[in-house]
Design a protein around this motif. Structure first.
Motif, PDB file in Angstrom:
ATOM      1  N   LYS A 161       4.010   2.075  10.360  1.00 47.13           N
ATOM      2  CA  LYS A 161       5.407   2.467  10.137  1.00 47.13           C
ATOM      3  C   LYS A 161       6.363   1.348  10.546  1.00 47.13           C
ATOM      4  N   THR A 162       6.067   0.719  11.659  1.00 48.53           N
ATOM      5  CA  THR A 162       6.907  -0.385  12.133  1.00 48.53           C
ATOM      6  C   THR A 162       6.879  -1.552  11.157  1.00 48.53           C
ATOM      7  N   LEU A 188       0.825  -1.211   0.000  1.00 50.41           N
ATOM      8  CA  LEU A 188       0.000   0.000   0.000  1.00 50.41           C
ATOM      9  C   LEU A 188       0.858   1.260   0.000  1.00 50.41           C
ATOM     10  N   ARG A 189       1.973   1.226   0.696  1.00 50.64           N
ATOM     11  CA  ARG A 189       2.847   2.394   0.779  1.00 50.64           C
ATOM     12  C   ARG A 189       3.662   2.576  -0.496  1.00 50.64           C
ATOM     13  N   MET A 210      -5.337  -0.235  12.089  1.00 46.79           N
ATOM     14  CA  MET A 210      -4.238  -0.387  13.043  1.00 46.79           C
ATOM     15  C   MET A 210      -3.650   0.992  13.309  1.00 46.79           C
ATOM     16  N   PRO A 211      -2.949   1.162  14.417  1.00 50.30           N
ATOM     17  CA  PRO A 211      -2.331   2.461  14.696  1.00 50.30           C
ATOM     18  C   PRO A 211      -1.291   2.823  13.633  1.00 50.30           C
ATOM     19  N   LYS A 243      -1.227   7.377   7.302  1.00 45.92           N
ATOM     20  CA  LYS A 243      -2.555   7.551   7.911  1.00 45.92           C
ATOM     21  C   LYS A 243      -3.614   6.769   7.142  1.00 45.92           C
ATOM     22  N   GLU A 244      -3.571   6.839   5.818  1.00 48.52           N
ATOM     23  CA  GLU A 244      -4.536   6.102   4.996  1.00 48.52           C
ATOM     24  C   GLU A 244      -4.396   4.594   5.200  1.00 48.52           C
ATOM     25  N   ILE A 245      -3.162   4.130   5.264  1.00 45.07           N
ATOM     26  CA  ILE A 245      -2.924   2.698   5.470  1.00 45.07           C
ATOM     27  C   ILE A 245      -3.448   2.272   6.834  1.00 45.07           C
TER      28      ILE A 245
END
Length: 161
Positions: free
Chosen positions: A145-146, A122-123, A139-140, A131-133
């Motif tokens: 990012k992690t 997705l990224r 999920m947070p 934020k969209e993902i």
């Protein structure tokens, strides 16, 4: 009170949903079926559209779940279909090396855990924001990012070896 229209808000998402479903199922017919079922399920929830914060996240979550279920039912071990175009000259050796690298990269992405693979796709392929993902995958943002960091690290480590 926001107004959500199937024709103006949900139907335009069909291309995004198709690409997501195709990445997961790696089968055009299955992806088309998943998108059709996603649109039907969105339509069936039309009475609660005004309560949904992000209709795109809602539709994408349905699509992801249906595509994952479809893949599990079919018992397939899918390979990502995203092929980065190589801009090699006419040199056959360069083309062969690039093709080998792309196959290796495909195998590495396929071997990632599901959440890492989805976040990365997705990224990097859909160019969605963190934020969209986070909204799409429920999920947070920090977890997104992690997952992306870990996916990239795993690919980098394996690609170097």
């Amino acid at each position: 009170m926001k107004t959500v229209s199937f024709q103006h808000d949900i139907l335009p998402l069909k291309d995004i949903l198709f690409r997501l479903a195709l990445r997961i199922t790696v089968n055009r017919e299955d992806a088309e079926d998943v998108v059709q079922e996603t649109l039907i399920r969105c339509w069936n929830k039309r009475d609660s559209w005004q309560d949904i914060d992000s209709i795109q996240a809602f539709a994408t979550t349905i699509c992801r779940n249906l595509a994952t279920d479809c893949t599990k039912k079919a018992g397939r071990n899918n390979k990502p279909i995203d092929k980065i175009e190589t801009q090699s000259r006419d040199n056959p050796l360069d083309k062969t090396i690039n093709n080998d690298r792309m196959r290796q990269l495909d195998r590495l992405i396929t071997s990632l855990p599901e959440k890492q693979k989805l976040c990365l796709q997705l990224r990097d392929f859909e160019e969605k924001s963190y934020k969209e993902i986070a909204e799409m995958l429920d999920m947070p943002e920090q977890q997104v990012k992690t997952n992306i960091f870990r996916a990239r690290q795993a690919i980098k480590q394996q690609f170097i070896d």
